[in-house]
Design a protein around this motif. Structure first.
Motif, PDB file in Angstrom:
ATOM      1  N   GLN A 215      52.304  62.737  35.614  1.00  0.00           N
ATOM      2  CA  GLN A 215      53.713  63.058  35.427  1.00  0.00           C
ATOM      3  C   GLN A 215      54.263  63.821  36.636  1.00  0.00           C
ATOM      4  OE1 GLN A 215      54.559  65.712  32.174  1.00  0.00           O
ATOM      5  NE2 GLN A 215      56.774  65.413  32.306  1.00  0.00           N
ATOM      6  N   ALA A 216      53.541  64.837  37.077  1.00  0.00           N
ATOM      7  CA  ALA A 216      54.016  65.644  38.208  1.00  0.00           C
ATOM      8  C   ALA A 216      54.123  64.806  39.472  1.00  0.00           C
ATOM      9  CB  ALA A 216      53.077  66.825  38.432  1.00  0.00           C
ATOM     10  N   ALA A 217      53.158  63.918  39.686  1.00  0.00           N
ATOM     11  CA  ALA A 217      53.165  63.095  40.890  1.00  0.00           C
ATOM     12  C   ALA A 217      54.352  62.137  40.890  1.00  0.00           C
ATOM     13  CB  ALA A 217      51.858  62.321  40.995  1.00  0.00           C
ATOM     14  N   ILE A 218      54.591  61.474  39.773  1.00  0.00           N
ATOM     15  CA  ILE A 218      55.713  60.538  39.699  1.00  0.00           C
ATOM     16  C   ILE A 218      57.033  61.272  39.881  1.00  0.00           C
ATOM     17  CG2 ILE A 218      57.010  59.051  38.117  1.00  0.00           C
ATOM     18  CD1 ILE A 218      54.354  57.960  37.116  1.00  0.00           C
ATOM     19  N   ALA A 241      44.226  56.356  29.327  1.00  0.00           N
ATOM     20  CA  ALA A 241      44.921  55.942  28.102  1.00  0.00           C
ATOM     21  C   ALA A 241      45.367  57.157  27.287  1.00  0.00           C
ATOM     22  CB  ALA A 241      44.032  55.031  27.271  1.00  0.00           C
ATOM     23  N   GLY A 242      44.527  58.188  27.240  1.00  0.00           N
ATOM     24  CA  GLY A 242      44.859  59.378  26.461  1.00  0.00           C
ATOM     25  C   GLY A 242      46.057  60.116  27.023  1.00  0.00           C
ATOM     26  N   VAL A 243      46.113  60.226  28.356  1.00  0.00           N
ATOM     27  CA  VAL A 243      47.250  60.894  28.998  1.00  0.00           C
ATOM     28  C   VAL A 243      48.541  60.154  28.682  1.00  0.00           C
ATOM     29  CG1 VAL A 243      48.301  61.385  31.251  1.00  0.00           C
ATOM     30  CG2 VAL A 243      45.889  61.924  30.856  1.00  0.00           C
ATOM     31  N   LEU A 244      48.500  58.840  28.755  1.00  0.00           N
ATOM     32  CA  LEU A 244      49.697  58.047  28.475  1.00  0.00           C
ATOM     33  C   LEU A 244      50.088  58.131  27.010  1.00  0.00           C
ATOM     34  CD1 LEU A 244      48.895  54.899  30.642  1.00  0.00           C
ATOM     35  CD2 LEU A 244      50.454  56.757  31.191  1.00  0.00           C
ATOM     36  N   ALA A 245      49.095  58.125  26.126  1.00  0.00           N
ATOM     37  CA  ALA A 245      49.391  58.221  24.697  1.00  0.00           C
ATOM     38  C   ALA A 245      50.087  59.540  24.362  1.00  0.00           C
ATOM     39  CB  ALA A 245      48.101  58.079  23.888  1.00  0.00           C
ATOM     40  N   GLN A 246      49.620  60.622  24.958  1.00  0.00           N
ATOM     41  CA  GLN A 246      50.250  61.924  24.728  1.00  0.00           C
ATOM     42  C   GLN A 246      51.689  61.930  25.234  1.00  0.00           C
ATOM     43  OE1 GLN A 246      47.735  64.872  26.562  1.00  0.00           O
ATOM     44  NE2 GLN A 246      45.974  64.390  25.265  1.00  0.00           N
ATOM     45  N   TRP A 254      59.021  59.298  31.868  1.00  0.00           N
ATOM     46  CA  TRP A 254      58.410  58.877  33.126  1.00  0.00           C
ATOM     47  C   TRP A 254      57.450  57.709  32.942  1.00  0.00           C
ATOM     48  CZ3 TRP A 254      53.112  59.215  33.385  1.00  0.00           C
ATOM     49  CH2 TRP A 254      52.490  60.090  32.489  1.00  0.00           C
ATOM     50  N   VAL A 255      56.880  57.545  31.756  1.00  0.00           N
ATOM     51  CA  VAL A 255      55.942  56.435  31.548  1.00  0.00           C
ATOM     52  C   VAL A 255      56.645  55.085  31.668  1.00  0.00           C
ATOM     53  CG1 VAL A 255      54.329  57.769  30.154  1.00  0.00           C
ATOM     54  CG2 VAL A 255      56.202  56.567  29.045  1.00  0.00           C
ATOM     55  N   ASP A 256      57.951  55.061  31.429  1.00  0.00           N
ATOM     56  CA  ASP A 256      58.693  53.802  31.535  1.00  0.00           C
ATOM     57  C   ASP A 256      58.836  53.324  32.969  1.00  0.00           C
ATOM     58  OD1 ASP A 256      59.044  53.793  28.781  1.00  0.00           O
ATOM     59  OD2 ASP A 256      60.973  54.844  28.886  1.00  0.00           O
ATOM     60  N   ARG A 257      58.489  54.178  33.938  1.00  0.00           N
ATOM     61  CA  ARG A 257      58.561  53.795  35.358  1.00  0.00           C
ATOM     62  C   ARG A 257      57.295  53.071  35.818  1.00  0.00           C
ATOM     63  NH1 ARG A 257      61.277  52.885  38.575  1.00  0.00           N
ATOM     64  NH2 ARG A 257      61.333  54.426  40.247  1.00  0.00           N
ATOM     65  N   ILE A 258      56.289  52.993  34.947  1.00  0.00           N
ATOM     66  CA  ILE A 258      55.028  52.342  35.303  1.00  0.00           C
ATOM     67  C   ILE A 258      55.085  50.884  34.870  1.00  0.00           C
ATOM     68  CG2 ILE A 258      52.524  52.341  35.028  1.00  0.00           C
ATOM     69  CD1 ILE A 258      52.737  55.345  34.356  1.00  0.00           C
ATOM     70  N   ARG A 259      55.066  49.988  35.855  1.00  0.00           N
ATOM     71  CA  ARG A 259      55.153  48.554  35.578  1.00  0.00           C
ATOM     72  C   ARG A 259      53.870  47.804  35.912  1.00  0.00           C
ATOM     73  NH1 ARG A 259      59.806  45.459  35.073  1.00  0.00           N
ATOM     74  NH2 ARG A 259      61.774  46.607  34.939  1.00  0.00           N
ATOM     75  N   GLY A 260      52.975  48.427  36.661  1.00  0.00           N
ATOM     76  CA  GLY A 260      51.821  47.686  37.151  1.00  0.00           C
ATOM     77  C   GLY A 260      50.500  48.363  36.883  1.00  0.00           C
ATOM     78  N   GLY A 293      46.213  46.827  25.001  1.00  0.00           N
ATOM     79  CA  GLY A 293      46.512  48.023  24.226  1.00  0.00           C
ATOM     80  C   GLY A 293      47.459  48.959  24.951  1.00  0.00           C
ATOM     81  N   LEU A 294      47.314  49.067  26.262  1.00  0.00           N
ATOM     82  CA  LEU A 294      48.231  49.910  27.032  1.00  0.00           C
ATOM     83  C   LEU A 294      49.653  49.359  26.971  1.00  0.00           C
ATOM     84  CD1 LEU A 294      46.081  50.653  30.205  1.00  0.00           C
ATOM     85  CD2 LEU A 294      46.754  52.291  28.452  1.00  0.00           C
ATOM     86  N   LYS A 295      49.788  48.053  27.110  1.00  0.00           N
ATOM     87  CA  LYS A 295      51.107  47.429  27.037  1.00  0.00           C
ATOM     88  C   LYS A 295      51.737  47.650  25.653  1.00  0.00           C
ATOM     89  CE  LYS A 295      54.551  44.463  27.734  1.00  0.00           C
ATOM     90  NZ  LYS A 295      55.741  44.815  28.553  1.00  0.00           N
ATOM     91  N   GLU A 296      50.938  47.509  24.609  1.00  0.00           N
ATOM     92  CA  GLU A 296      51.459  47.594  23.245  1.00  0.00           C
ATOM     93  C   GLU A 296      51.797  49.025  22.833  1.00  0.00           C
ATOM     94  OE1 GLU A 296      49.278  43.893  20.936  1.00  0.00           O
ATOM     95  OE2 GLU A 296      48.096  45.704  21.325  1.00  0.00           O
ATOM     96  N   ARG A 297      51.006  49.993  23.307  1.00  0.00           N
ATOM     97  CA  ARG A 297      51.129  51.340  22.747  1.00  0.00           C
ATOM     98  C   ARG A 297      51.628  52.408  23.722  1.00  0.00           C
ATOM     99  NH1 ARG A 297      46.431  49.235  20.425  1.00  0.00           N
ATOM    100  NH2 ARG A 297      45.051  50.162  21.988  1.00  0.00           N
TER     101      ARG A 297
END
Length: 329
Positions: A215-218, A241-246, A254-260, A293-297
């Motif tokens: 998050q800080a880096a983005i 996966a855990g960091v993104l889930a949290q 900020w997670v919505d900026r990750i496309r790849g 799973g990353l795409k779905e959740r």
């Protein structure tokens, strides 16, 4: 040089409007260096795939590497993004390999021209995007001595200029280990009017090698200049996966900026992978399920899928099989 001048800027087919921003599924390539070293039995000093550009046989090996990924995308009717073989083709690494600045510029441009020629004969219907790959000044696994953002901009300017002149559609910073260098690369792209994608490498705790949170880096890079989107690479989905889930639970945007995503085949740490003498190609089917799973959740915007260390076209094919239905119109 094949079919293109090294000394004139080439028109880039998709630079003005990158089609991968549409949200459609795009497949990218895999772990070019590990494929060349372990499958093709090539000696790549400092992991420098661009060293193969010195000989006709080396150029043919690079074409052989890229071709199955293009064929897969064509077969499945999806877009394709190819990264040039220039991850190590920056000034410091070039000096270690005995390249002058002019020779390094030529190598960067030649790598793009090879991809342009492949596109001219193999692009079928869906876009084939050519990305100029820029790696970190230091090791891709270790942050080391972190440059200031202005210093990073100065360092990366020459490579960005060469890739842009040859006709790359976009610049992608691969395995960025810290936000300051990534921000400097973004600013180098601004100087040369190049669209830019930033891909961070992550450790097993989901943080960058510098210790920064994702998050800080983005957020830090967002403040530096325009970035089309972000990617994650050279890590296994189980590492982050855990960091993104949290972040999703907390409603962090900020997670919505990750496309790849260019995932490692192995769940081992970078230190463990560095110590290995044999390739760990992991479980391609399990890796693909984790990407789904990353795409779905966690990553609703995710639409660029490929591999990093230990992966080849088999892994990317499994990713398509697992995820294609999520993009059905």
């Amino acid at each position: 040089m094949e079919d293109a001048s090294l000394h004139e800027a080439q028109s880039a087919k998709y630079r003005g409007a990158l089609p991968s921003l549409s949200g459609d599924l795009y497949l990218t390539d895999g772990g070019i260096e590990t494929v060349l070293i372990f499958q093709e039995k090539q000696d790549l000093p400092h992991f420098a795939a661009f060293s193969l550009l010195k000989t006709p046989d080396g150029v043919e090996l690079l074409k052989k590497y890229y071709t199955p990924f293009i064929e897969l995308a064509n077969e499945k009717g999806v877009g394709c993004i190819l990264e040039s073989a220039t991850w190590r083709a920056s000034l410091d690494w070039g000096k270690k390999l005995g390249y002058s600045e002019e020779e390094l510029s030529i190598a960067n441009q030649k790598s793009i021209c090879i991809l342009r020629n492949l596109r001219s004969t193999m692009e079928k219907g869906k876009p084939l995007i050519i990305s100029g790959c820029v790696g970190p000044r230091g090791d891709g696994y270790v942050a080391g001595e972190v440059m200031t953002t202005p210093d990073a901009m100065d360092y990366h300017l020459a490579q960005v200029q060469a890739l842009a002149a040859a006709g790359a559609d976009v610049i992608t910073g691969i395995t960025m280990t810290n936000s300051a260098e990534a921000a400097g690369l973004v600013q180098a792209c601004v100087q040369h009017r190049m669209p830019c994608v930033i891909s961070f490498t992550l450790e097993t705790d989901g943080a960058l090698p510098s210790g920064e949170t994702l998050q800080a880096a983005i957020c830090a890079v967002e403040a530096a200049g325009p970035v089309l989107y972000y990617m994650l690479n050279c890590a296994h989905p189980s590492h982050f996966a855990g960091v993104l889930a949290q972040a999703v639970v907390a409603g962090e945007e900020w997670v919505d900026r990750i496309r790849g995503l260019r995932a490692n085949a192995s769940a081992k740490s970078h230190a463990e992978l560095d110590a290995m003498t044999e390739l760990d190609s992991g479980d391609a089917e399990e890796l693909a399920v984790q990407c789904r799973g990353l795409k779905e959740r966690a990553l609703p915007a995710l639409n660029v899928l490929g591999g990093c260390c230990g992966t080849n076209v088999r892994h990317v094919a499994q990713m398509h099989a697992a995820c294609a239905h999520l993009f059905a119109s």
